[in-house]
Motif scaffolding. Structure first.
Motif, mmCIF file in Angstrom:
data_model
loop_
_atom_site.group_PDB
_atom_site.id
_atom_site.type_symbol
_atom_site.label_atom_id
_atom_site.label_comp_id
_atom_site.label_asym_id
_atom_site.label_seq_id
_atom_site.Cartn_x
_atom_site.Cartn_y
_atom_site.Cartn_z
ATOM 1 N N PRO A 1 0.808 -1.219 0.000
ATOM 2 C CA PRO A 1 0.000 0.000 0.000
ATOM 3 C C PRO A 1 0.844 1.274 0.000
ATOM 4 C CG PRO A 1 -0.099 -1.073 2.129
ATOM 5 C CD PRO A 1 0.659 -1.981 1.222
ATOM 6 N N TYR A 2 2.074 1.186 0.476
ATOM 7 C CA TYR A 2 2.950 2.350 0.529
ATOM 8 C C TYR A 2 4.321 1.966 -0.008
ATOM 9 C CZ TYR A 2 -0.629 4.052 3.712
ATOM 10 O OH TYR A 2 -1.812 4.428 4.254
ATOM 11 N N PRO A 3 5.018 2.913 -0.608
ATOM 12 C CA PRO A 3 6.387 2.604 -1.048
ATOM 13 C C PRO A 3 7.316 2.450 0.154
ATOM 14 C CG PRO A 3 5.796 4.867 -1.596
ATOM 15 C CD PRO A 3 4.573 4.219 -1.050
ATOM 16 N N LEU A 4 8.457 1.807 -0.084
ATOM 17 C CA LEU A 4 9.399 1.498 0.990
ATOM 18 C C LEU A 4 9.884 2.726 1.774
ATOM 19 C CD1 LEU A 4 10.865 -0.793 2.398
ATOM 20 C CD2 LEU A 4 12.710 -0.515 0.762
ATOM 21 N N PRO A 5 10.205 3.852 1.127
ATOM 22 C CA PRO A 5 10.644 5.019 1.925
ATOM 23 C C PRO A 5 9.580 5.516 2.907
ATOM 24 C CG PRO A 5 11.272 5.305 -0.358
ATOM 25 C CD PRO A 5 10.406 4.090 -0.300
ATOM 26 N N ILE B 1 7.264 3.623 4.350
ATOM 27 C CA ILE B 1 7.201 2.637 5.427
ATOM 28 C C ILE B 1 8.355 2.836 6.397
ATOM 29 C CG2 ILE B 1 7.372 0.168 5.939
ATOM 30 C CD1 ILE B 1 5.927 -0.325 3.264
ATOM 31 N N ILE B 2 9.564 3.048 5.864
ATOM 32 C CA ILE B 2 10.735 3.233 6.735
ATOM 33 C C ILE B 2 10.625 4.527 7.529
ATOM 34 C CG2 ILE B 2 13.229 3.634 6.711
ATOM 35 C CD1 ILE B 2 13.462 1.477 4.620
ATOM 36 N N SER B 3 10.091 5.582 6.934
ATOM 37 C CA SER B 3 9.941 6.829 7.691
ATOM 38 C C SER B 3 8.921 6.675 8.807
ATOM 39 C CB SER B 3 9.560 7.979 6.762
ATOM 40 O OG SER B 3 8.251 7.798 6.263
ATOM 41 N N ARG B 4 7.871 5.903 8.560
ATOM 42 C CA ARG B 4 6.888 5.669 9.622
ATOM 43 C C ARG B 4 7.470 4.803 10.736
ATOM 44 N NH1 ARG B 4 1.052 4.993 6.603
ATOM 45 N NH2 ARG B 4 1.016 7.094 5.769
ATOM 46 N N ILE B 5 8.258 3.799 10.359
ATOM 47 C CA ILE B 5 8.915 2.974 11.370
ATOM 48 C C ILE B 5 9.894 3.819 12.182
ATOM 49 C CG2 ILE B 5 10.569 1.080 11.685
ATOM 50 C CD1 ILE B 5 9.205 -0.319 9.323
ATOM 51 N N THR B 6 10.609 4.715 11.504
ATOM 52 C CA THR B 6 11.549 5.600 12.197
ATOM 53 C C THR B 6 10.824 6.463 13.219
ATOM 54 O OG1 THR B 6 12.942 5.673 10.232
ATOM 55 C CG2 THR B 6 13.298 7.383 11.872
ATOM 56 N N ALA B 7 9.717 7.058 12.821
ATOM 57 C CA ALA B 7 8.959 7.908 13.746
ATOM 58 C C ALA B 7 8.450 7.098 14.932
ATOM 59 C CB ALA B 7 7.809 8.568 13.010
ATOM 60 N N PRO C 1 17.150 7.485 13.404
ATOM 61 C CA PRO C 1 16.960 7.831 11.989
ATOM 62 C C PRO C 1 18.202 7.560 11.138
ATOM 63 C CG PRO C 1 16.145 9.600 13.380
ATOM 64 C CD PRO C 1 16.861 8.626 14.264
ATOM 65 N N ILE C 2 19.370 7.778 11.718
ATOM 66 C CA ILE C 2 20.609 7.529 10.974
ATOM 67 C C ILE C 2 20.764 6.040 10.703
ATOM 68 C CG2 ILE C 2 23.121 7.709 11.099
ATOM 69 C CD1 ILE C 2 22.647 10.206 12.905
ATOM 70 N N GLN D 1 18.038 1.395 5.077
ATOM 71 C CA GLN D 1 17.319 1.694 3.843
ATOM 72 C C GLN D 1 18.278 1.710 2.646
ATOM 73 O OE1 GLN D 1 15.246 5.406 3.953
ATOM 74 N NE2 GLN D 1 14.224 5.064 2.004
ATOM 75 N N GLY D 2 19.478 2.206 2.852
ATOM 76 C CA GLY D 2 20.475 2.176 1.789
ATOM 77 C C GLY D 2 20.905 0.769 1.425
#
Length: 115
Positions: free
Chosen positions: A39-43, A45-51, A103-104, A110-111
């Motif tokens: 439903p969402y692109p990977l970036p 999803i990762i930003s939501r997990i980070t938050a 986040p880092i 993510q990279g």
């Protein structure tokens, strides 16, 4: 006791059959395989997990900071209680440091996975 267990098994079986009939579920072999898109692109999803992780770490660190402060206030000069409060303060500091670094670290992950 045996009759009671048989009665429970029959009741559960009938309940499952009725629920399957009411929901209209088909047999597993009749269903065609479906390819589901995320439903969402990977970036995103990762930003939501980070938050979420940062919020959790800050919350736990604040809890340790509060516990350390309350222990220090209730210590009354007892060296063991002061040491316990210092330990809680160190844990709070570690939690805040992890919240800053999360986040880092997730950007590095993510990279790696190519997001």
């Amino acid at each position: 006791m045996f009759r009671r267990n048989v009665h429970r098994i029959i009741t559960i079986t009938i309940t499952l059959v009725v629920l399957a009939t009411l929901t209209g579920s088909a047999p597993a072999h009749a269903a065609e395989p479906q390819i589901l898109a995320a439903p969402y692109p990977l970036p995103v999803i990762i930003s939501r997990i980070t938050a979420w992780i940062v919020g959790l770490l800050v919350g736990v660190a604040t809890l340790f900071l509060t516990i350390g402060g309350l222990r220090r206030l209730a210590a009354g000069g007892d060296p063991t209680e002061i040491e316990k409060s210092n330990s809680a303060f160190k844990n709070a500091l570690l939690g805040y440091a992890l919240a800053v670094l999360a986040p880092i670290l997730l950007a590095i992950v993510q990279g790696w996975i190519g997001g």
